[in-house]
Design an enzyme around this catalytic site. Sequence first.
Site, mmCIF file in Angstrom:
data_model
loop_
_atom_site.group_PDB
_atom_site.id
_atom_site.type_symbol
_atom_site.label_atom_id
_atom_site.label_comp_id
_atom_site.label_asym_id
_atom_site.label_seq_id
_atom_site.Cartn_x
_atom_site.Cartn_y
_atom_site.Cartn_z
ATOM 1 N N ASP A 268 0.880 -1.173 0.000
ATOM 2 C CA ASP A 268 0.000 0.000 0.000
ATOM 3 C C ASP A 268 0.916 1.220 0.000
ATOM 4 O O ASP A 268 2.149 1.082 -0.004
ATOM 5 C CB ASP A 268 -0.915 -0.012 1.245
ATOM 6 C CG ASP A 268 -2.213 0.773 1.027
ATOM 7 O OD1 ASP A 268 -2.137 1.984 0.718
ATOM 8 O OD2 ASP A 268 -3.291 0.178 1.171
ATOM 9 N N GLY B 220 -5.713 -1.687 -4.690
ATOM 10 C CA GLY B 220 -5.154 -0.357 -4.414
ATOM 11 C C GLY B 220 -5.697 0.707 -5.341
ATOM 12 O O GLY B 220 -5.938 0.467 -6.521
ATOM 13 N N GLY B 221 -5.873 1.908 -4.813
ATOM 14 C CA GLY B 221 -6.305 3.044 -5.630
ATOM 15 C C GLY B 221 -7.333 3.887 -4.912
ATOM 16 O O GLY B 221 -7.689 3.621 -3.760
ATOM 17 N N ASN C 252 -19.258 -1.494 -9.213
ATOM 18 C CA ASN C 252 -20.617 -1.318 -9.766
ATOM 19 C C ASN C 252 -20.798 0.068 -10.383
ATOM 20 O O ASN C 252 -21.734 0.274 -11.154
ATOM 21 C CB ASN C 252 -21.648 -1.582 -8.679
ATOM 22 C CG ASN C 252 -21.723 -0.460 -7.648
ATOM 23 O OD1 ASN C 252 -22.458 0.512 -7.811
ATOM 24 N ND2 ASN C 252 -20.943 -0.563 -6.574
ATOM 25 N N HIS C 253 -19.893 1.005 -10.056
ATOM 26 C CA HIS C 253 -20.067 2.367 -10.594
ATOM 27 C C HIS C 253 -19.747 2.460 -12.086
ATOM 28 O O HIS C 253 -19.960 3.508 -12.682
ATOM 29 C CB HIS C 253 -19.258 3.363 -9.760
ATOM 30 C CG HIS C 253 -19.824 3.482 -8.371
ATOM 31 N ND1 HIS C 253 -20.924 4.286 -8.090
ATOM 32 C CD2 HIS C 253 -19.514 2.843 -7.220
ATOM 33 C CE1 HIS C 253 -21.237 4.139 -6.803
ATOM 34 N NE2 HIS C 253 -20.398 3.275 -6.257
ATOM 35 N N TYR D 142 -14.551 8.163 -11.228
ATOM 36 C CA TYR D 142 -14.152 6.906 -10.584
ATOM 37 C C TYR D 142 -14.630 5.701 -11.411
ATOM 38 O O TYR D 142 -13.868 4.792 -11.719
ATOM 39 C CB TYR D 142 -14.720 6.882 -9.164
ATOM 40 C CG TYR D 142 -14.654 5.559 -8.461
ATOM 41 C CD1 TYR D 142 -13.434 5.056 -8.000
ATOM 42 C CD2 TYR D 142 -15.812 4.808 -8.225
ATOM 43 C CE1 TYR D 142 -13.379 3.835 -7.334
ATOM 44 C CE2 TYR D 142 -15.762 3.599 -7.562
ATOM 45 C CZ TYR D 142 -14.547 3.109 -7.120
ATOM 46 O OH TYR D 142 -14.490 1.898 -6.459
ATOM 47 N N LYS E 58 -12.467 2.775 -13.537
ATOM 48 C CA LYS E 58 -12.614 1.325 -13.394
ATOM 49 C C LYS E 58 -12.825 0.676 -14.758
ATOM 50 O O LYS E 58 -12.389 -0.445 -15.009
ATOM 51 C CB LYS E 58 -13.761 0.996 -12.444
ATOM 52 C CG LYS E 58 -13.495 1.411 -10.990
ATOM 53 C CD LYS E 58 -12.377 0.599 -10.369
ATOM 54 C CE LYS E 58 -12.153 0.925 -8.900
ATOM 55 N NZ LYS E 58 -11.028 0.165 -8.329
HETATM 56 P P1 NAI Z 1 -9.994 1.724 0.580
HETATM 57 O O1 NAI Z 1 -10.023 3.136 0.131
HETATM 58 O O2 NAI Z 1 -10.294 1.411 2.000
HETATM 59 O O3 NAI Z 1 -8.573 1.082 0.212
HETATM 60 C C1 NAI Z 1 -7.865 1.431 -0.937
HETATM 61 C C2 NAI Z 1 -6.391 1.414 -0.600
HETATM 62 O O4 NAI Z 1 -5.657 1.810 -1.764
HETATM 63 C C3 NAI Z 1 -6.034 2.388 0.528
HETATM 64 O O5 NAI Z 1 -5.410 1.700 1.593
HETATM 65 C C4 NAI Z 1 -5.104 3.387 -0.138
HETATM 66 O O6 NAI Z 1 -4.035 3.811 0.698
HETATM 67 C C5 NAI Z 1 -4.574 2.596 -1.343
HETATM 68 N N1 NAI Z 1 -4.103 3.509 -2.395
HETATM 69 C C6 NAI Z 1 -4.675 4.651 -2.838
HETATM 70 N N2 NAI Z 1 -3.913 5.253 -3.753
HETATM 71 C C7 NAI Z 1 -2.823 4.457 -3.914
HETATM 72 C C8 NAI Z 1 -1.653 4.553 -4.700
HETATM 73 N N3 NAI Z 1 -1.436 5.589 -5.536
HETATM 74 N N4 NAI Z 1 -0.728 3.583 -4.590
HETATM 75 C C9 NAI Z 1 -0.914 2.538 -3.738
HETATM 76 N N5 NAI Z 1 -1.995 2.395 -2.972
HETATM 77 C C10 NAI Z 1 -2.944 3.342 -3.051
HETATM 78 O O7 NAI Z 1 -10.980 0.926 -0.389
HETATM 79 P P2 NAI Z 1 -11.690 -0.468 -0.144
HETATM 80 O O8 NAI Z 1 -13.074 -0.221 0.303
HETATM 81 O O9 NAI Z 1 -10.827 -1.363 0.636
HETATM 82 O O10 NAI Z 1 -11.776 -1.014 -1.641
HETATM 83 C C11 NAI Z 1 -10.733 -1.758 -2.206
HETATM 84 C C12 NAI Z 1 -10.889 -1.755 -3.731
HETATM 85 O O11 NAI Z 1 -12.138 -2.272 -4.080
HETATM 86 C C13 NAI Z 1 -10.805 -0.350 -4.331
HETATM 87 O O12 NAI Z 1 -10.100 -0.443 -5.567
HETATM 88 C C14 NAI Z 1 -12.246 0.015 -4.590
HETATM 89 O O13 NAI Z 1 -12.357 0.887 -5.691
HETATM 90 C C15 NAI Z 1 -12.850 -1.361 -4.887
HETATM 91 N N6 NAI Z 1 -14.261 -1.414 -4.537
HETATM 92 C C16 NAI Z 1 -14.633 -1.416 -3.214
HETATM 93 C C17 NAI Z 1 -15.970 -1.510 -2.880
HETATM 94 C C18 NAI Z 1 -16.414 -1.579 -1.465
HETATM 95 O O14 NAI Z 1 -17.604 -1.774 -1.243
HETATM 96 N N7 NAI Z 1 -15.532 -1.444 -0.472
HETATM 97 C C19 NAI Z 1 -17.009 -1.554 -3.930
HETATM 98 C C20 NAI Z 1 -16.499 -1.520 -5.273
HETATM 99 C C21 NAI Z 1 -15.174 -1.483 -5.551
HETATM 100 C C1 15L Z 2 -17.477 1.541 -4.517
HETATM 101 O O1 15L Z 2 -16.954 1.382 -5.620
HETATM 102 C C2 15L Z 2 -16.715 2.110 -3.380
HETATM 103 O O2 15L Z 2 -15.352 1.745 -3.419
HETATM 104 C C3 15L Z 2 -17.297 1.774 -2.032
HETATM 105 O O3 15L Z 2 -16.745 2.662 -1.079
HETATM 106 C C4 15L Z 2 -18.825 1.848 -1.995
HETATM 107 O O4 15L Z 2 -19.227 3.140 -2.004
HETATM 108 C C5 15L Z 2 -19.417 1.069 -3.152
HETATM 109 O O5 15L Z 2 -18.798 1.330 -4.389
HETATM 110 C C6 15L Z 2 -20.935 1.304 -3.342
HETATM 111 O O6 15L Z 2 -21.356 1.537 -4.458
HETATM 112 O O7 15L Z 2 -21.658 1.195 -2.353
#
Ligand code: NAI
Ligand code: 15L
Length: 284
Positions: free
Chosen positions: A42, A80-81, A120-121, A144, A148
């Site tokens: 990360d 990541g992202g 899903n976005h 965003y 994706k």
């Molecule tokens: P989060 O925001 O908690 O974790 C993302 C991680 O990526 C963070 O720890 C951040 O430090 C790291 N990051 C950001 N920019 C970076 C960079 N330039 N280089 C390296 N690391 C970087 O997100 P979460 O909820 O854990 O989601 C994980 C993945 O799943 C994301 O890609 C998100 O878009 C995707 N996602 C998550 C959903 C959810 O319901 N949590 C729904 C749909 C997609």
């Molecule tokens: C995503 O893509 C986001 O990473 C997460 O934080 C939620 O907001 C999720 O979609 C959602 O649509 O609920």
Amino acid sequence: MTESPRPARPFSRLLLTGAAGALGRSLAPTLRAVCDQLVISDLAGPLATLGEPGAVACDLSQAGEVARLLEGVDAVVHLGGVSVEGPFEPILQANIRGLFNLYEAARLAGTRRIVYASSNHVTGCYEQGRRIGPDDPVRPDGFYGVSKLFGEGLAHMYFDRFGIETVCLRIGTAVPKPAERRELSTWLSLADLDRLVVASLTAPGVGCTIAYGVSNNPRGWWDSADAWERIGYVPHDSSEVFADKVQHITADPATPMARLQGGRFLGVGPFEFPPSHPTTRRPE
Ligand code: NAI
Ligand code: 15L
């Protein structure tokens, strides 16, 4: 014909990006069981909060760092992202440039498979209640979602040209429990997330597959049956047990947040260009 059982530890070196994020923290213990070595990575700051010896700090927007990170890695779970809707520049760096860096490094390292956290976005501008699947036209709801989609396009190209397999997971809302009416349709339980990611990593011959990532929700909007069968994902959980508690919680019905599948992301933006941007500079 019966399929031979999948190997318990099919990967020697598995990389988890975004390991300090919500889903990374939740998935890591499960991933350790399907590989000999899990490399967690990360940005340096968030990674420090994990206190994991051996974790590798890497900014995905930096090609050299990513190339070093991928050395010897045979599969990746890429989380990541930037994970929310927001201004374009950070999304460009982390999600678009970052994805390019990841796939290029994977090609050079001989990485065989990537499980990519799409979202899903990418279809967030469909009306709530409308049933859609991976073959329907994309309708992203912001920068965003567009980032994706770039990742999904890149995944297809790197499979067709270089044979790197990817499962693109259009994850719904992966949280311990739904918090509002929309999430009764979009919820992915954390246990089903484990099942989905392990299936995506270990299924034979996935090519480049797009699957929605949701639990078995009776109010769901996404039909992913073919893709789920291909990767062998069977959801166990259902959001319906939370319905009485949250079905009255909704966004303002007069807004796109209540009408469209992307929910509250539809309430974010538009964003002004930063003052230094060439198109906003006043003529001398
Ligand atoms: P989060 O925001 O908690 O974790 C993302 C991680 O990526 C963070 O720890 C951040 O430090 C790291 N990051 C950001 N920019 C970076 C960079 N330039 N280089 C390296 N690391 C970087 O997100 P979460 O909820 O854990 O989601 C994980 C993945 O799943 C994301 O890609 C998100 O878009 C995707 N996602 C998550 C959903 C959810 O319901 N949590 C729904 C749909 C997609
Ligand atoms: C995503 O893509 C986001 O990473 C997460 O934080 C939620 O907001 C999720 O979609 C959602 O649509 O609920």
